[in-house]
Design a protein around this motif. Structure first.
Motif, PDB file in Angstrom:
ATOM      1  N   LEU A 291      -5.343   5.215   0.741  1.00 13.95           N
ATOM      2  CA  LEU A 291      -5.093   5.676   2.103  1.00 13.95           C
ATOM      3  C   LEU A 291      -6.083   5.020   3.072  1.00 13.95           C
ATOM      4  O   LEU A 291      -5.721   4.633   4.189  1.00 13.95           O
ATOM      5  CB  LEU A 291      -5.208   7.197   2.158  1.00 13.95           C
ATOM      6  CG  LEU A 291      -4.502   7.915   3.310  1.00 13.95           C
ATOM      7  CD1 LEU A 291      -3.021   7.598   3.317  1.00 13.95           C
ATOM      8  CD2 LEU A 291      -4.719   9.420   3.198  1.00 13.95           C
TER       9      LEU A 291
ATOM     10  N   TYR B 170       0.833  -1.206   0.000  1.00 16.24           N
ATOM     11  CA  TYR B 170       0.000   0.000   0.000  1.00 16.24           C
ATOM     12  C   TYR B 170       0.872   1.262   0.000  1.00 16.24           C
ATOM     13  O   TYR B 170       0.574   2.239  -0.707  1.00 16.24           O
ATOM     14  CB  TYR B 170      -0.906   0.016   1.223  1.00 16.24           C
ATOM     15  CG  TYR B 170      -2.146  -0.836   1.105  1.00 16.24           C
ATOM     16  CD1 TYR B 170      -2.945  -0.805  -0.042  1.00 16.24           C
ATOM     17  CD2 TYR B 170      -2.533  -1.664   2.163  1.00 16.24           C
ATOM     18  CE1 TYR B 170      -4.089  -1.583  -0.137  1.00 16.24           C
ATOM     19  CE2 TYR B 170      -3.680  -2.445   2.073  1.00 16.24           C
ATOM     20  CZ  TYR B 170      -4.451  -2.400   0.922  1.00 16.24           C
ATOM     21  OH  TYR B 170      -5.590  -3.170   0.823  1.00 16.24           O
ATOM     22  N   SER B 171       1.927   1.252   0.770  1.00 16.25           N
ATOM     23  CA  SER B 171       2.814   2.424   0.839  1.00 16.25           C
ATOM     24  C   SER B 171       3.487   2.676  -0.500  1.00 16.25           C
ATOM     25  O   SER B 171       3.637   3.830  -0.926  1.00 16.25           O
ATOM     26  CB  SER B 171       3.854   2.225   1.945  1.00 16.25           C
ATOM     27  OG  SER B 171       3.241   2.098   3.212  1.00 16.25           O
TER      28      SER B 171
ATOM     29  N   GLN C  27      -0.998   5.157  13.611  1.00 17.33           N
ATOM     30  CA  GLN C  27      -0.841   5.239  12.150  1.00 17.33           C
ATOM     31  C   GLN C  27      -2.191   5.167  11.451  1.00 17.33           C
ATOM     32  O   GLN C  27      -2.433   5.870  10.469  1.00 17.33           O
ATOM     33  CB  GLN C  27       0.067   4.102  11.655  1.00 17.33           C
ATOM     34  CG  GLN C  27       1.485   4.151  12.195  1.00 17.33           C
ATOM     35  CD  GLN C  27       1.657   3.284  13.435  1.00 17.33           C
ATOM     36  OE1 GLN C  27       0.806   3.277  14.328  1.00 17.33           O
ATOM     37  NE2 GLN C  27       2.766   2.550  13.492  1.00 17.33           N
ATOM     38  N   SER C  28      -3.090   4.322  11.978  1.00 22.35           N
ATOM     39  CA  SER C  28      -4.416   4.209  11.374  1.00 22.35           C
ATOM     40  C   SER C  28      -5.174   5.520  11.476  1.00 22.35           C
ATOM     41  O   SER C  28      -5.787   5.976  10.492  1.00 22.35           O
ATOM     42  CB  SER C  28      -5.208   3.094  12.067  1.00 22.35           C
ATOM     43  OG  SER C  28      -6.530   3.048  11.594  1.00 22.35           O
TER      44      SER C  28
ATOM     45  N   ARG D 193      -4.992   1.364   3.598  1.00 22.07           N
ATOM     46  CA  ARG D 193      -3.855   1.234   4.506  1.00 22.07           C
ATOM     47  C   ARG D 193      -4.265   1.542   5.943  1.00 22.07           C
ATOM     48  O   ARG D 193      -3.817   0.878   6.883  1.00 22.07           O
ATOM     49  CB  ARG D 193      -2.709   2.144   4.069  1.00 22.07           C
ATOM     50  CG  ARG D 193      -1.417   1.896   4.855  1.00 22.07           C
ATOM     51  CD  ARG D 193      -0.261   2.713   4.355  1.00 22.07           C
ATOM     52  NE  ARG D 193      -0.416   4.146   4.658  1.00 22.07           N
ATOM     53  CZ  ARG D 193       0.530   5.062   4.425  1.00 22.07           C
ATOM     54  NH1 ARG D 193       1.687   4.695   3.871  1.00 22.07           N
ATOM     55  NH2 ARG D 193       0.320   6.329   4.724  1.00 22.07           N
ATOM     56  N   GLY D 194      -5.126   2.567   6.115  1.00 22.87           N
ATOM     57  CA  GLY D 194      -5.586   2.894   7.458  1.00 22.87           C
ATOM     58  C   GLY D 194      -6.357   1.753   8.105  1.00 22.87           C
ATOM     59  O   GLY D 194      -6.195   1.466   9.292  1.00 22.87           O
TER      60      GLY D 194
ATOM     61  N   ASP E 212      -3.965   8.058   8.871  1.00 28.86           N
ATOM     62  CA  ASP E 212      -4.440   7.790   7.503  1.00 28.86           C
ATOM     63  C   ASP E 212      -5.927   8.091   7.356  1.00 28.86           C
ATOM     64  O   ASP E 212      -6.352   8.772   6.404  1.00 28.86           O
ATOM     65  CB  ASP E 212      -4.181   6.329   7.138  1.00 28.86           C
ATOM     66  CG  ASP E 212      -2.740   6.072   6.705  1.00 28.86           C
ATOM     67  OD1 ASP E 212      -1.967   7.044   6.610  1.00 28.86           O
ATOM     68  OD2 ASP E 212      -2.400   4.895   6.473  1.00 28.86           O
TER      69      ASP E 212
ATOM     70  N   LEU F   7       0.975   4.182  -2.784  1.00 30.06           N
ATOM     71  CA  LEU F   7       0.726   5.578  -2.442  1.00 30.06           C
ATOM     72  C   LEU F   7       1.837   6.492  -2.934  1.00 30.06           C
ATOM     73  O   LEU F   7       1.596   7.682  -3.178  1.00 30.06           O
ATOM     74  CB  LEU F   7       0.555   5.722  -0.925  1.00 30.06           C
ATOM     75  CG  LEU F   7      -0.834   5.371  -0.386  1.00 30.06           C
ATOM     76  CD1 LEU F   7      -0.815   5.213   1.122  1.00 30.06           C
ATOM     77  CD2 LEU F   7      -1.846   6.451  -0.803  1.00 30.06           C
TER      78      LEU F   7
ATOM     79  N   TYR G 169      -3.823  -0.919   9.164  1.00 27.02           N
ATOM     80  CA  TYR G 169      -3.161  -0.515  10.405  1.00 27.02           C
ATOM     81  C   TYR G 169      -4.076  -0.789  11.609  1.00 27.02           C
ATOM     82  O   TYR G 169      -3.618  -1.248  12.662  1.00 27.02           O
ATOM     83  CB  TYR G 169      -2.804   0.970  10.360  1.00 27.02           C
ATOM     84  CG  TYR G 169      -1.480   1.303   9.721  1.00 27.02           C
ATOM     85  CD1 TYR G 169      -0.314   0.625  10.078  1.00 27.02           C
ATOM     86  CD2 TYR G 169      -1.362   2.338   8.775  1.00 27.02           C
ATOM     87  CE1 TYR G 169       0.912   0.940   9.507  1.00 27.02           C
ATOM     88  CE2 TYR G 169      -0.139   2.662   8.201  1.00 27.02           C
ATOM     89  CZ  TYR G 169       0.984   1.958   8.574  1.00 27.02           C
ATOM     90  OH  TYR G 169       2.204   2.286   8.018  1.00 27.02           O
TER      91      TYR G 169
ATOM     92  N   VAL H  25      -8.130  10.990   5.153  1.00 28.79           N
ATOM     93  CA  VAL H  25      -9.152  10.681   4.145  1.00 28.79           C
ATOM     94  C   VAL H  25     -10.407  11.520   4.378  1.00 28.79           C
ATOM     95  O   VAL H  25     -10.952  12.124   3.447  1.00 28.79           O
ATOM     96  CB  VAL H  25      -9.499   9.180   4.160  1.00 28.79           C
ATOM     97  CG1 VAL H  25     -10.614   8.890   3.156  1.00 28.79           C
ATOM     98  CG2 VAL H  25      -8.274   8.346   3.825  1.00 28.79           C
TER      99      VAL H  25
END
Length: 434
Positions: free
Chosen positions: A84, A70-71, A99-100, A87-88, A103, A74, A91, A107
């Motif tokens: 995003l 995912y990174s 981190q979640s 990925r969130g 992200d 991105l 996490y 959004v």
């Protein structure tokens, strides 16, 4: 973007068996010109296909690899909110809530009408035990999708975790009106029934009065004479608690004693309630001439309950028990550990008690429970505050209401008494409500 779920085509890329990117040149030349032209013009996987592949990594437990993919995507598509969001969510599944949150917050800031992003943000707050933030996030989801029962269910769960049962009940009713599964809603609505360390004392189930009559028989090894205890109580429920008048009779070692008691429960402040008890017995005998208890319970966090208690018994001399406890409500389960201390010579004495209860019907009336303990302890719920000193004790009980007005409780136990006698205990109680 107001869709609830991120939709991707279920496409799987396959490589023919035996084919390698490093295949000899003669193998490539053996392919027909038409096939060669078709493979040369084949396009690389689309972004949606790549995201589906990465999601499969995440759902199959390869979440570190999914985060890396995912990174990387991105880096190529920095403005893609779906990436995003994905990925969130990953996490959050991993428990990496900082981190979640970064992200998912990004959004919703970019796309404040993206319902699925608010749903994911609310989930993350719920999983990290932040019900108030979860309620705020789910409220955006409800505004964007007012006909989606899942939005009301999610916010109702958050309200329940935060202790606001009335708001949770209203959201579950809205979900039912929007077409939610009736069986699921019945289970959720039943979960709002308040549960406490003593359900029959604090639950306002629509009945004002409860009459309880119980008998307890304790047999001993080594030829020691049996004990028989009887109690009758009449409890009146009020809006914020209850008060019971109890009559207790104990037959131990061929001696009979009678005592009476007042036992009250009352709400204090949000998520807190107290048990206050006063008991009078004979001037000398097997029951205490005077006893009282004060115990306060306080709900904390999501489903946790702390307590502190003082018990005072007066026989020929005074004895006090100081206790602290921690309880946990999780679905239809209730677990409580209590530590009690009796001051005395040296460091005094300690006792440990564990209770595990399952509300197998989802209400507060019907449950199975298992108890374990050791050490010197007393419990005013057991026939007048009899002090017991056990090396180890185990008990089980079943409470069940046959009809809304009639119920019973069956119990059995075994203890290795510190005095050298083994105890076998059987008990039965009958309930009537109106």
């Amino acid at each position: 973007m107001t869709s609830r779920k991120l939709s991707m085509p279920h496409t799987t890329l396959r490589r023919s068996a035996g084919f390698s990117l490093y295949a000899p040149l003669w193998l490539a030349l053996a392919v027909s010109p038409a096939a060669w032209a078709q493979s040369s013009s084949a396009s690389p996987p689309s972004l949606s296909e790549q995201m589906l592949q990465v999601r499969q990594l995440a759902t199959n437990g390869q979440r570190d690899a999914a985060i890396e993919r995912y990174s990387a995507l991105l880096q190529e598509h920095p403005d893609n909110g779906d990436l995003l969001l994905a990925r969130g969510r990953t996490y959050a599944w991993m428990g990496h809530y900082t981190q979640s949150e970064a992200d998912l917050t990004a959004v919703v800031q970019r796309s404040p009408t993206y319902a699925d992003a608010w749903s994911a943000l609310g989930d993350m707050y719920s999983w990290s035990d932040r019900p108030q933030q979860a309620i705020a996030a789910y409220s955006h989801w409800v505004e964007l999708a007012p006909q989606d029962p899942a939005a009301y269910i999610a916010r109702g769960r958050a309200y329940r975790a935060g202790g606001d049962r009335d708001a949770a009940r209203a959201d579950f009713a809205s979900a039912r009106a929007c077409g939610a599964d009736p069986a699921e809603m019945a289970s959720l609505e039943a979960s709002l029934t308040r549960r406490t360390a003593n359900p029959e004392a604090m639950i306002n189930d629509g009945f004002r009065w409860t009459l309880r009559a119980g008998i307890d028989h304790t047999g001993f090894s080594g030829g020691r004479q049996d004990w028989n205890d009887v109690d009758v109580s009449l409890r009146r429920r009020f809006e914020h608690g209850s008060l019971a008048l109890e009559l207790l009779r104990a037959d131990h070692f061929g001696r009979n004693d009678t005592a009476w008691a007042l036992d009250g429960y009352t709400s204090l402040w949000p998520r807190a309630y107290a048990n206050l008890r006063y008991q009078r017995g004979p001037d000398s005998g097997i029951l205490p001439r005077l006893g009282w208890r004060a115990e306060v319970f306080q709900g904390v966090g999501s489903g946790w309950e702390l307590s502190a208690s003082v018990d005072h018994l007066r026989f020929s001399s005074d004895t006090e028990f100081y206790g602290v406890g921690v309880g946990r409500y999780a679905g239809n389960w209730y677990t409580r550990y209590k530590l009690q201390h009796v001051p005395g010579a040296g460091s005094g004495s300690w006792s440990h008690r564990l209770l595990v209860r399952n509300y197998y019907r989802g209400d507060a009336d019907d449950y199975l429970e298992l108890s374990l303990g050791n050490g010197r302890s007393t419990d005013f719920d057991n026939f007048g505050g009899i002090v017991r000193n056990n090396n180890a004790a185990i008990g089980a009980a079943w409470t069940h209401f046959i009809t809304p007005r009639w119920g019973f409780k069956l119990g059995a136990g075994y203890a290795d008494n510190a005095d050298g006698f083994n105890e076998q205990d059987l008990s039965f109680a009958l309930y009537s409500r109106w």
